[in-house]
Scaffold this motif. Structure first.
Motif, PDB file in Angstrom:
ATOM      1  N   ALA A  72      35.697 112.434  -9.308  1.00 41.83           N
ATOM      2  CA  ALA A  72      34.954 111.793 -10.391  1.00 41.83           C
ATOM      3  C   ALA A  72      35.515 110.402 -10.623  1.00 41.83           C
ATOM      4  O   ALA A  72      36.656 110.102 -10.264  1.00 41.83           O
ATOM      5  CB  ALA A  72      35.048 112.625 -11.668  1.00 41.83           C
ATOM      6  N   VAL A  73      34.689 109.556 -11.241  1.00 42.45           N
ATOM      7  CA  VAL A  73      35.113 108.202 -11.587  1.00 42.45           C
ATOM      8  C   VAL A  73      35.903 108.279 -12.884  1.00 42.45           C
ATOM      9  O   VAL A  73      35.390 108.720 -13.919  1.00 42.45           O
ATOM     10  CB  VAL A  73      33.899 107.272 -11.739  1.00 42.45           C
ATOM     11  N   VAL A  74      37.165 107.834 -12.836  1.00 43.23           N
ATOM     12  CA  VAL A  74      38.045 107.951 -13.993  1.00 43.23           C
ATOM     13  C   VAL A  74      38.250 106.623 -14.708  1.00 43.23           C
ATOM     14  O   VAL A  74      38.744 106.602 -15.834  1.00 43.23           O
ATOM     15  CB  VAL A  74      39.411 108.537 -13.565  1.00 43.23           C
ATOM     16  N   ALA A  75      37.920 105.509 -14.064  1.00 45.20           N
ATOM     17  CA  ALA A  75      38.059 104.199 -14.697  1.00 45.20           C
ATOM     18  C   ALA A  75      37.037 103.256 -14.081  1.00 45.20           C
ATOM     19  O   ALA A  75      36.797 103.305 -12.856  1.00 45.20           O
ATOM     20  CB  ALA A  75      39.468 103.636 -14.521  1.00 45.20           C
ATOM     21  N   LEU A  76      36.417 102.439 -14.898  1.00 44.44           N
ATOM     22  CA  LEU A  76      35.392 101.523 -14.390  1.00 44.44           C
ATOM     23  C   LEU A  76      35.298 100.314 -15.292  1.00 44.44           C
ATOM     24  O   LEU A  76      35.691 100.349 -16.463  1.00 44.44           O
ATOM     25  CB  LEU A  76      34.030 102.218 -14.269  1.00 44.44           C
ATOM     26  N   VAL A  77      34.753  99.226 -14.730  1.00 39.97           N
ATOM     27  CA  VAL A  77      34.546  97.999 -15.476  1.00 39.97           C
ATOM     28  C   VAL A  77      33.391  97.241 -14.834  1.00 39.97           C
ATOM     29  O   VAL A  77      33.223  97.241 -13.616  1.00 39.97           O
ATOM     30  CB  VAL A  77      35.826  97.126 -15.481  1.00 39.97           C
ATOM     31  N   GLY A  78      32.531  96.649 -15.661  1.00 39.27           N
ATOM     32  CA  GLY A  78      31.422  95.843 -15.165  1.00 39.27           C
ATOM     33  C   GLY A  78      30.192  96.632 -14.771  1.00 39.27           C
ATOM     34  O   GLY A  78      29.264  96.057 -14.210  1.00 39.27           O
TER      35      GLY A  78
END
Length: 712
Positions: A298-304
């Motif tokens: 899973a995606v645990v950190a994102l930006v933009g």
């Protein structure tokens, strides 16, 4: 040996010179060498050209003089020759004019004192022997000149020689002037070159000086120092490289500081993803993790990011590019970012408009636990240097993930909370089920309503038709003559029955549209004939209100692929609506044209119109747009969006609603869209309204059956 030592000394001194001095020496030598080659070449070419011109001028003048002297030689009347001699001698640059007989005796001369003299010099001897025009270089009174001799023949007998002296003083002065001009230009060029060299050297040495200053600042711990890239090219690349190095050092320092100052894993991961996007100048970045083998990550950190798919993305190891990197632990650079075999990954790429993507594995204790990804919205591929920078950041992420694995035991304490969350989720699910059940009941009630309206409309049609026929018979005198008072009441009854008939027809059409039972028979319909039929039928209404109803003559070859009756109904509703809301003395105009797109883009760019909203694929034959414009009261801007809603009628300034059901525009909109077109409205209060709809254009050269089968 001495020369070798001197050369070595000169080379050492040259190497010790500043960059500005080296540039100045190089420019000076280059300009000096250029003019050393250029000056002799230009002067040589100019001398040849100028002397050749003087020689040609002297030959022409001497030939004319010789030819004009033949008559005087025949008659031995040399007094007649004096005016000719003086005329030739007055020409520009002519210094002497004479005629010699075969013995060298001067027959006539521009200087009368030289007549009867005998010339025996070498120049005269060569001139007397010449059988064709001869040009010789001489010095006359210290001035270079040309001696041009032309033999004079009388009946093929060489009687004499005509000689003209041409001064070259003016030509030589011009050559000297050119030489001086070139030398002056050379000095100016040398001066400008030296100044340019100093300016260019300063432009190069100044960034180098700032680079040295920046290196010292970085060494002193001021990691925020950045060079300003004031120019492009190599200097700009040098500044970008230095700033990238400083940025990387600063990010590494900040990450190390945050890793050592907080135990919050999410804060560390968010910071890492933020700096990853910032370092490589990406538009978005995310970190996906998979803590357990054979389970989705899973995606645990994102930006933009802006979409929802990436937030709920279950990454299967080995599926798609991200899953492949997660399974094989090998980096990947994609440009363009074409999805592999994961539909969710394809949706993420589409939602986030990713054009270039770099995927870096995050390894912990020899196993890939995550993927660090950075994307760009334009096709600007990531470089191998970018991959190296992200791999260093991935090592920092690996440290954070290793800490996360160490704190996995804490998750056991959150089990009770998860149970409560599950219970709450079940409650929400039950509530959602109840809402779905209620929605289904509402849909069933709506269906029953539509069926009721349809059945009642059908039942009302028969008695209403009987009433209308009876009224028509009474007014036609079937039951006998009727008076004016009774005829007035019958007129009212007929008008109201016709209004009820239109209302019932609209209700039936609306119920068929909502139930999906309406049928279309597409065919090639002439727009010209369609507009004419509708306007002919509504002319009495327009005349009754003293309105001008007209149509711009469209191209007779313009056809639409549509149902003739339904298209007639659409246009009738729009024109009738315009007539209803246009006051007396106004006008209603209908126009049609071919456009390339259903958005309303005209084939002729000199007549642009506002674009219509459409997500459809344009047919190969293009579109036909039909426009109805009026000069009526207009529609307030806050009601434009609602004019196509069922039963909506425009209210203006507290006035009562206009007569009618408010179904005409809703039906027109549905009929247009069901035939693949689009409809729009533009209006301004006090200036009128403009309704426009598009339908697929028909190619009348293709049979109707083929057009219907091909769907255009």
């Amino acid at each position: 040996m001495t020369r070798t030592l001197a050369a070595q000394r000169i080379i050492r001194r040259y190497r010790d010179l500043s960059l500005r001095a080296k540039f100045a020496i190089y420019i000076a030598l280059s300009i000096g060498l250029l003019f050393a080659v250029l000056l002799p070449s230009v002067l040589h070419l100019e001398r040849r050209a100028v002397l050749a011109e003087a020689e040609e001028r002297g030959l022409q003048l001497t030939k004319i003089f010789a030819h004009a002297s033949v008559q005087a030689l025949i008659t031995d009347d040399f007094l007649l020759m004096r005016p000719l001699v003086h005329s030739v001698a007055s020409e520009r640059a002519v210094i002497v004019v004479m005629i010699l007989d075969r013995t060298g005796r001067v027959v006539t001369h521009s200087d009368i004192r030289e007549v009867e003299q005998i010339y025996t010099d070498a120049v005269t001897t060569r001139a007397l022997r010449a059988t064709r025009p001869l040009v010789q270089e001489i010095i006359h009174n210290g001035i270079p000149a040309y001696d041009v001799a032309v033999p004079i023949f009388v009946l093929n007998d060489r009687r004499a020689v005509a000689r003209v002296g041409i001064s070259l003083a003016r030509e030589l002065a011009a050559i000297r002037q050119t030489r001086n001009l070139i030398l002056g230009v050379g000095m100016i060029a040398l001066t400008v070159g030296l100044l340019s060299a100093m300016w260019l050297a300063r432009g190069i040495t100044e960034p180098i000086r700032r680079l040295v200053q920046g290196s010292r600042a970085i060494a002193a711990g001021r990691l925020e120092y950045r060079m300003s890239a004031t120019s492009g090219g190599e200097i700009g690349h040098l500044a970008d490289a230095f700033n990238g190095m400083a940025e990387s050092l600063q990010v590494r320092f900040q990450l190390d500081r945050e890793l050592s100052s907080t135990l919050n894993l999410q804060t560390v991961l968010d910071t890492l993803v933020y700096h990853a996007r910032r370092l490589v100048r990406g538009d978005l970045a995310f970190l996906a993790c998979c803590y357990e083998r054979d389970k989705p990550g899973a995606v645990v950190a994102l930006v933009g990011v802006s979409g929802d798919a990436i937030r709920t993305w279950a990454i299967q190891p080995g599926s798609g590019w991200t899953g492949t990197v997660l399974a094989e632990s090998r980096p990947a650079i994609l440009c363009p970012a074409t999805p592999k075999d994961d539909p969710i990954e394809a949706r993420v790429v589409s939602e986030e408009r990713i054009q270039a993507l770099v995927l870096i594995p995050v390894r912990v204790r020899g196993r890939c636990l995550g993927v660090l990804a950075v994307g760009r919205w334009h096709r600007n591929p990531f470089s191998p240097e970018t991959q190296e920078v992200l791999e260093r950041l991935a090592d920092e992420a690996a440290v954070a993930l290793a800490n996360a694995l160490a704190y996995r035991e804490i998750e056991a304490l959150t089990q009770s909370l998860e149970v409560k969350v599950i219970q709450r989720t079940l409650q929400l699910s039950d509530a959602n089920t109840a809402l779905e059940t209620a929605n289904a009941k509402l849909q069933e009630l709506d269906r029953l309503k539509s069926e009721f309206v349809s059945n009642v409309s059908h039942e009302l049609r028969t008695p209403l038709t009987a009433i209308r026929m009876s009224v028509d018979n009474l007014m036609d005198g079937v039951a006998g003559e009727i008076g004016g008072f009774l005829r007035n009441y019958l007129e009212r009854i007929r008008a109201n029955t016709e209004r009820l008939a239109r209302l019932i027809a609209d209700l039936l059409d609306l119920s068929r549209i909502e139930a999906g039972r309406i049928e279309f028979r597409p065919e090639a319909v002439s727009v010209t004939d369609l507009v004419r039929d509708v306007l002919d039928g509504l002319q009495p209404v327009a005349a009754g209100k003293r309105l001008e109803l007209a149509a711009a003559t469209p191209d007779r070859s313009l056809h639409v692929l549509a149902d003739r009756d339904r298209t007639h109904q659409i246009l009738t509703n729009l024109v009738g609506n315009a007539l209803k809301f246009t006051p007396a003395g106004g006008s209603v105009r209908v126009a049609a044209r071919r456009v390339e797109q259903s958005t309303g883009q005209d084939v002729d760019p000199s007549e642009p119109i506002d674009r219509l909203t459409s997500g459809q694929v344009d047919p190969p034959t293009g579109w036909a747009e039909i426009v109805v414009e009026d000069t009526g009261e207009g529609i307030p801007s806050d009601q434009l969006r609602a004019v196509f809603e069922k039963f909506h009628q425009v209210r203006r300034g507290g006035t009562s609603k206009a007569p009618g059901t408010g179904l005409g525009l809703a039906i027109a909109k549905s009929l247009v869209e069901l035939q693949g077109g689009r409809i729009r409205v533009e209006s301004e209060v006090g200036r009128g309204s403009r309704f426009a709809f598009t339908l697929p254009a028909a190619d009348v050269s293709v049979p109707a059956a083929t057009r219907a089968a091909q769907g255009y």
